[in-house]
Design a protein around this motif. Structure first.
Motif, PDB file in Angstrom:
ATOM      1  N   ILE A 170       0.832  -1.209   0.000  1.00  0.00           N
ATOM      2  CA  ILE A 170       0.000   0.000   0.000  1.00  0.00           C
ATOM      3  C   ILE A 170       0.862   1.253   0.000  1.00  0.00           C
ATOM      4  CG2 ILE A 170      -1.846   1.229   1.181  1.00  0.00           C
ATOM      5  CD1 ILE A 170      -2.650  -1.479  -0.015  1.00  0.00           C
ATOM      6  N   TRP A 171       1.951   1.231   0.751  1.00  0.00           N
ATOM      7  CA  TRP A 171       2.872   2.370   0.745  1.00  0.00           C
ATOM      8  C   TRP A 171       4.306   1.880   0.906  1.00  0.00           C
ATOM      9  CZ3 TRP A 171      -0.771   2.685   5.062  1.00  0.00           C
ATOM     10  CH2 TRP A 171      -0.266   2.184   6.258  1.00  0.00           C
ATOM     11  N   ASN A 172       5.229   2.739   0.547  1.00  0.00           N
ATOM     12  CA  ASN A 172       6.650   2.418   0.631  1.00  0.00           C
ATOM     13  C   ASN A 172       7.163   2.586   2.051  1.00  0.00           C
ATOM     14  OD1 ASN A 172       6.747   2.007  -2.155  1.00  0.00           O
ATOM     15  ND2 ASN A 172       7.282   4.147  -2.557  1.00  0.00           N
ATOM     16  N   GLY A 173       8.314   1.988   2.295  1.00  0.00           N
ATOM     17  CA  GLY A 173       9.020   2.230   3.539  1.00  0.00           C
ATOM     18  C   GLY A 173      10.055   3.330   3.343  1.00  0.00           C
ATOM     19  N   PHE A 174      10.566   3.859   4.442  1.00  0.00           N
ATOM     20  CA  PHE A 174      11.646   4.850   4.383  1.00  0.00           C
ATOM     21  C   PHE A 174      12.344   4.889   5.732  1.00  0.00           C
ATOM     22  CE2 PHE A 174      13.560   9.018   4.854  1.00  0.00           C
ATOM     23  CZ  PHE A 174      14.212   9.177   3.647  1.00  0.00           C
ATOM     24  N   PRO A 175      13.664   4.821   5.755  1.00  0.00           N
ATOM     25  CA  PRO A 175      14.574   4.655   4.619  1.00  0.00           C
ATOM     26  C   PRO A 175      14.798   3.189   4.231  1.00  0.00           C
ATOM     27  CG  PRO A 175      15.861   4.950   6.607  1.00  0.00           C
ATOM     28  CD  PRO A 175      14.411   5.015   7.027  1.00  0.00           C
ATOM     29  N   TYR A 176      13.940   2.296   4.732  1.00  0.00           N
ATOM     30  CA  TYR A 176      14.117   0.862   4.476  1.00  0.00           C
ATOM     31  C   TYR A 176      13.144   0.401   3.393  1.00  0.00           C
ATOM     32  CZ  TYR A 176      16.138   1.802   9.018  1.00  0.00           C
ATOM     33  OH  TYR A 176      16.850   2.374  10.033  1.00  0.00           O
ATOM     34  N   GLU A 177      13.677  -0.187   2.333  1.00  0.00           N
ATOM     35  CA  GLU A 177      12.839  -0.631   1.219  1.00  0.00           C
ATOM     36  C   GLU A 177      11.999  -1.843   1.573  1.00  0.00           C
ATOM     37  OE1 GLU A 177      15.146  -1.290  -2.241  1.00  0.00           O
ATOM     38  OE2 GLU A 177      15.673   0.829  -2.513  1.00  0.00           O
ATOM     39  N   ASN A 178      12.469  -2.634   2.541  1.00  0.00           N
ATOM     40  CA  ASN A 178      11.737  -3.831   2.950  1.00  0.00           C
ATOM     41  C   ASN A 178      12.149  -4.217   4.361  1.00  0.00           C
ATOM     42  OD1 ASN A 178      14.261  -5.334   2.647  1.00  0.00           O
ATOM     43  ND2 ASN A 178      13.865  -5.223   0.442  1.00  0.00           N
ATOM     44  N   ASP A 179      11.504  -5.244   4.886  1.00  0.00           N
ATOM     45  CA  ASP A 179      11.761  -5.653   6.265  1.00  0.00           C
ATOM     46  C   ASP A 179      13.165  -6.228   6.426  1.00  0.00           C
ATOM     47  OD1 ASP A 179      10.471  -5.709   8.867  1.00  0.00           O
ATOM     48  OD2 ASP A 179      10.616  -7.895   8.754  1.00  0.00           O
ATOM     49  N   SER A 180      13.709  -6.837   5.371  1.00  0.00           N
ATOM     50  CA  SER A 180      15.072  -7.385   5.440  1.00  0.00           C
ATOM     51  C   SER A 180      16.095  -6.276   5.631  1.00  0.00           C
ATOM     52  CB  SER A 180      15.390  -8.179   4.178  1.00  0.00           C
ATOM     53  OG  SER A 180      14.550  -9.319   4.078  1.00  0.00           O
ATOM     54  N   ALA A 181      15.886  -5.154   4.929  1.00  0.00           N
ATOM     55  CA  ALA A 181      16.802  -4.020   5.079  1.00  0.00           C
ATOM     56  C   ALA A 181      16.722  -3.457   6.492  1.00  0.00           C
ATOM     57  CB  ALA A 181      16.462  -2.940   4.052  1.00  0.00           C
ATOM     58  N   PHE A 182      15.512  -3.376   7.031  1.00  0.00           N
ATOM     59  CA  PHE A 182      15.321  -2.920   8.413  1.00  0.00           C
ATOM     60  C   PHE A 182      15.989  -3.886   9.392  1.00  0.00           C
ATOM     61  CE2 PHE A 182      12.527  -2.973  12.258  1.00  0.00           C
ATOM     62  CZ  PHE A 182      12.802  -1.693  12.715  1.00  0.00           C
ATOM     63  N   GLN A 183      15.816  -5.177   9.154  1.00  0.00           N
ATOM     64  CA  GLN A 183      16.408  -6.193  10.024  1.00  0.00           C
ATOM     65  C   GLN A 183      17.923  -6.086  10.068  1.00  0.00           C
ATOM     66  OE1 GLN A 183      15.303 -10.229   9.081  1.00  0.00           O
ATOM     67  NE2 GLN A 183      16.898 -11.121  10.365  1.00  0.00           N
ATOM     68  N   SER A 184      18.542  -5.867   8.902  1.00  0.00           N
ATOM     69  CA  SER A 184      20.000  -5.808   8.850  1.00  0.00           C
ATOM     70  C   SER A 184      20.557  -4.667   9.693  1.00  0.00           C
ATOM     71  CB  SER A 184      20.475  -5.671   7.409  1.00  0.00           C
ATOM     72  OG  SER A 184      20.114  -4.414   6.870  1.00  0.00           O
ATOM     73  N   GLU A 185      19.750  -3.602   9.850  1.00  0.00           N
ATOM     74  CA  GLU A 185      20.207  -2.454  10.631  1.00  0.00           C
ATOM     75  C   GLU A 185      19.916  -2.618  12.127  1.00  0.00           C
ATOM     76  OE1 GLU A 185      21.792   0.320   9.631  1.00  0.00           O
ATOM     77  OE2 GLU A 185      21.928  -0.385   7.552  1.00  0.00           O
ATOM     78  N   ILE A 186      18.730  -3.119  12.451  1.00  0.00           N
ATOM     79  CA  ILE A 186      18.323  -3.135  13.861  1.00  0.00           C
ATOM     80  C   ILE A 186      18.716  -4.421  14.593  1.00  0.00           C
ATOM     81  CG2 ILE A 186      15.992  -4.108  13.524  1.00  0.00           C
ATOM     82  CD1 ILE A 186      14.998  -2.126  15.651  1.00  0.00           C
ATOM     83  N   GLU A 187      18.949  -5.509  13.864  1.00  0.00           N
ATOM     84  CA  GLU A 187      19.228  -6.796  14.528  1.00  0.00           C
ATOM     85  C   GLU A 187      20.445  -6.739  15.444  1.00  0.00           C
ATOM     86  OE1 GLU A 187      19.026 -11.527  13.480  1.00  0.00           O
ATOM     87  OE2 GLU A 187      19.678 -10.150  11.908  1.00  0.00           O
ATOM     88  N   PRO A 188      21.583  -6.191  14.992  1.00  0.00           N
ATOM     89  CA  PRO A 188      22.722  -6.108  15.931  1.00  0.00           C
ATOM     90  C   PRO A 188      22.409  -5.236  17.134  1.00  0.00           C
ATOM     91  CG  PRO A 188      23.433  -5.733  13.664  1.00  0.00           C
ATOM     92  CD  PRO A 188      21.936  -5.675  13.664  1.00  0.00           C
ATOM     93  N   PHE A 189      21.591  -4.226  16.924  1.00  0.00           N
ATOM     94  CA  PHE A 189      21.216  -3.304  17.998  1.00  0.00           C
ATOM     95  C   PHE A 189      20.376  -4.004  19.061  1.00  0.00           C
ATOM     96  CE2 PHE A 189      18.588   0.402  19.476  1.00  0.00           C
ATOM     97  CZ  PHE A 189      19.626   1.150  19.998  1.00  0.00           C
ATOM     98  N   LEU A 190      19.538  -4.959  18.635  1.00  0.00           N
ATOM     99  CA  LEU A 190      18.642  -5.655  19.565  1.00  0.00           C
ATOM    100  C   LEU A 190      19.237  -6.935  20.135  1.00  0.00           C
ATOM    101  CD1 LEU A 190      15.086  -5.359  17.968  1.00  0.00           C
ATOM    102  CD2 LEU A 190      15.971  -4.186  19.981  1.00  0.00           C
ATOM    103  N   ASN A 191      20.477  -7.228  19.776  1.00  0.00           N
ATOM    104  CA  ASN A 191      21.113  -8.448  20.269  1.00  0.00           C
ATOM    105  C   ASN A 191      21.581  -8.223  21.703  1.00  0.00           C
ATOM    106  OD1 ASN A 191      22.452 -10.811  20.730  1.00  0.00           O
ATOM    107  ND2 ASN A 191      23.805 -10.662  18.955  1.00  0.00           N
TER     108      ASN A 191
END
Length: 261
Positions: free
Chosen positions: A113-134
């Motif tokens: 329905i709408w785009n993400g920003f600045p993450y194009e998809n959930d995988s891109a978001f995961q790659s950034e936040i996963e180390p932070f949440l470890n």
């Protein structure tokens, strides 16, 4: 709305202000001119500075309608205001705030329905936040001596996007419907919040993004709160308390407030 908030909040009645993104209302387009982007950057600074005049400190993260510069700019845009995107701040003994901004696309019945920003998809978001949440094997900034995670620490997680699986991440208004809402939460974030180490430390997750999703939900032991949009006159007042016995923090009261029309 900020001026109305200033009139409604009693001086000295709060300890800090948290702002979970979409401070500006920048269109998610790639053809904005440099002057247009600077205008939205100025909007962010002005809103944050106005909140500082209500109470200090103000801790904020960028949303999908904020300029890209707010994801990488110096942490302060105003006196006594801190951009906590990708950062960890110790608020009190045993209490840490972790902040992470941005959003992923929203979907309804499999259709984007709408785009993400600045993450194009959930995988891109995961790659950034996963180390932070470890939290089991923390990387900077949590591994820093000042902000190291202790066994008894409680964590307040503030993100712009909410977790998949929470009613607070569902849009049943303009873009969706009660029967077929837009699912605007992060699949990864929803799964991450269920992990044992996260459940042990994170007691509260505050997020924004979906105005129509304002309210309270829960994933396991984690309280999830979407205070709604100040532009739509909504905000929350929260009281957090620390147990003398366990030394853990918890949410003792949540008051949903609405500015007068």
């Amino acid at each position: 709305r900020v001026q109305q908030l200033k009139q409604q909040v009693t001086p000295g009645s709060i300890d800090l202000i948290l702002l979970s993104g979409d401070i500006a209302n920048m269109p998610m387009r790639n053809d904005l001119s440099a002057d247009e982007v600077r205008k939205f950057e100025k909007d962010v600074s002005e809103v944050v500075q106005s909140l500082v005049e209500i109470h200090q400190p103000v801790l904020f993260i960028p949303g999908n309608h904020d300029p890209l510069s707010t994801f990488s700019s110096p942490s302060s845009v105003a006196t006594s205001a801190v951009n906590v995107h990708g950062k960890c701040v110790r608020l009190a003994p045993g209490l840490l705030l972790m902040g992470f901004g941005g959003a992923v696309p929203g979907f309804c019945q499999g259709k984007q329905i709408w785009n993400g920003f600045p993450y194009e998809n959930d995988s891109a978001f995961q790659s950034e936040i996963e180390p932070f949440l470890n939290l089991k094997h923390p990387e900077p900034p949590l591994s820093d001596d000042i902000h190291s995670l202790h066994e008894e620490d409680s964590v307040l997680l503030m993100t712009h996007i909410g977790p998949h699986g929470s009613d607070t991440s569902l849009d049943r208004s303009d873009h969706g419907s009660p029967e077929n809402p837009v699912e605007a939460g992060s699949q990864f974030l929803g799964e991450a919040l269920k992990q044992a180490e996260v459940q042990r430390h994170v007691f509260l997750h505050i997020h924004g993004h979906i105005h129509a999703g304002h309210g309270r939900s829960q994933l396991g032991r984690v309280d999830i709160i979407n205070p709604g949009s100040l532009h739509e006159r909504r905000y929350n007042l929260l009281t957090l308390t620390r147990s003398d016995a366990t030394k853990r923090w918890s949410v003792s009261t949540v008051t949903s407030c609405c500015l007068p029309e």
